[in-house]
Enzyme design. Structure first.
Site, PDB file in Angstrom:
ATOM      1  N   ASN A   1      -5.141  -4.040  -4.325  1.00 48.45           N
ATOM      2  CA  ASN A   1      -3.843  -3.467  -3.995  1.00 48.45           C
ATOM      3  C   ASN A   1      -3.556  -3.728  -2.529  1.00 48.45           C
ATOM      4  O   ASN A   1      -4.482  -3.901  -1.741  1.00 48.45           O
ATOM      5  CB  ASN A   1      -3.892  -1.952  -4.251  1.00 48.45           C
ATOM      6  CG  ASN A   1      -2.565  -1.270  -3.964  1.00 48.45           C
ATOM      7  OD1 ASN A   1      -1.495  -1.777  -4.331  1.00 48.45           O
ATOM      8  ND2 ASN A   1      -2.613  -0.120  -3.299  1.00 48.45           N
TER       9      ASN A   1
ATOM     10  N   HIS B   1      -1.555  -2.003   0.768  1.00 47.20           N
ATOM     11  CA  HIS B   1      -1.036  -0.700   1.180  1.00 47.20           C
ATOM     12  C   HIS B   1      -0.524  -0.804   2.619  1.00 47.20           C
ATOM     13  O   HIS B   1      -1.201  -1.385   3.478  1.00 47.20           O
ATOM     14  CB  HIS B   1      -2.153   0.353   1.076  1.00 47.20           C
ATOM     15  CG  HIS B   1      -1.678   1.715   1.433  1.00 47.20           C
ATOM     16  ND1 HIS B   1      -0.909   2.478   0.575  1.00 47.20           N
ATOM     17  CD2 HIS B   1      -1.818   2.449   2.565  1.00 47.20           C
ATOM     18  CE1 HIS B   1      -0.617   3.626   1.159  1.00 47.20           C
ATOM     19  NE2 HIS B   1      -1.157   3.639   2.369  1.00 47.20           N
TER      20      HIS B   1
ATOM     21  N   SER C   1      -3.243  -2.978   4.748  1.00 43.99           N
ATOM     22  CA  SER C   1      -4.607  -3.159   4.241  1.00 43.99           C
ATOM     23  C   SER C   1      -4.577  -3.684   2.812  1.00 43.99           C
ATOM     24  O   SER C   1      -3.744  -3.254   2.009  1.00 43.99           O
ATOM     25  CB  SER C   1      -5.355  -1.812   4.201  1.00 43.99           C
ATOM     26  OG  SER C   1      -5.290  -1.134   5.432  1.00 43.99           O
TER      27      SER C   1
ATOM     28  N   ASP D   1      -5.645   4.794  -3.059  1.00 40.97           N
ATOM     29  CA  ASP D   1      -5.650   4.080  -1.767  1.00 40.97           C
ATOM     30  C   ASP D   1      -6.983   4.260  -1.039  1.00 40.97           C
ATOM     31  O   ASP D   1      -7.042   4.163   0.193  1.00 40.97           O
ATOM     32  CB  ASP D   1      -4.488   4.544  -0.860  1.00 40.97           C
ATOM     33  CG  ASP D   1      -3.127   4.299  -1.500  1.00 40.97           C
ATOM     34  OD1 ASP D   1      -2.984   3.301  -2.213  1.00 40.97           O
ATOM     35  OD2 ASP D   1      -2.216   5.114  -1.287  1.00 40.97           O
TER      36      ASP D   1
END
Ligand code: GRF
Length: 214
Positions: free
Chosen positions: A111, A113, A140, A149
């Site tokens: 992912n 972020h 990030s 996260d």
């Protein structure tokens, strides 16, 4: 060495600018991936229109069509697994994922972020960074684990926060960095340079205690 492009599935919910950046890197020959599908939980996501125009296979799995999160995630998993991806890329996919789903893709789902994790997980990161008065902010890329996260960070890019920054100005600068670092992290993954074993991140065979700064 000729490398077979790694099968990848990309999940989106909205604008799709990270998707666009990934596609452009692939088109320039900088990313050996085969985007098997772009899947959105929102039928009206702009990123879907971009993907269709780029000739990519798309699908919608709308969470509102399911009675429970479990049922939704089972359907999403089926859609993803049809393509046997080596990597699932969350690119602005705005659903919190349940433990069974996350466990199924352990070590092969990443992912991006918009903050320097572990600072500011969750939403409204730019406004929160300004309110907190931080001097640096950024983006990030991390492996997805059960903690929202909270998975090991692969790569991050930081930048100074200036006195006249607004959430919008900061968001725009961070987004440019997102577009730069997400393709790098994906490339490292498909080249086998980045792996997750248990909860430990390995880069080039060495366990990491912190993210690589890009
Ligand atoms: C990005 O800021 C990303 O970091 C966050 O959601 C936003 C998605 O933007 N997870 P886009 O859809 O890629 O333009």
């Amino acid at each position: 060495m000729i490398r077979t492009p790694a099968p990848v599935v990309i999940l989106i919910s909205g604008r799709g600018s990270n998707l666009r950046s990934i596609v452009e890197h692939r088109q320039r020959g900088e990313l050996a991936i085969d985007i098997r599908a772009v899947i959105s939980n929102k039928p009206d996501a702009d990123g879907l229109r971009f993907a269709q125009a780029a000739g990519l296979p798309t699908a919608v799995v709308d969470h509102r069509d399911f009675a429970s999160r479990e049922a939704y995630e089972r359907a999403l998993m089926q859609q993803i697994d049809r393509h046997a991806p080596a990597l699932v890329v969350l690119a602005g996919f705005m659903r919190v994922l349940g433990n069974a789903f996350v466990a199924h893709y352990h070590g092969r789902m990443i992912n991006i972020h918009p903050s320097l994790l572990p600072a500011f997980p969750g939403l409204d990161t730019h406004a929160r960074a300004l309110a907190a008065g931080v001097k640096t902010h950024g983006a990030s890329v991390h492996f997805v684990t059960e903690a929202v996260d909270g998975g090991p960070v692969i790569l991050q890019a930081g930048m100074p926060v200036t006195a006249d920054d607004t959430p919008a100005s900061l968001a725009a600068r961070v987004l440019r960095e997102e577009h730069r670092i997400y393709p790098i992290a994906i490339r490292w993954f498909v080249e086998g340079r980045v792996t997750l074993r248990g909860d430990t991140l390995y880069v080039d065979g060495r366990p990491q205690s912190g993210p690589v700064q890009a």
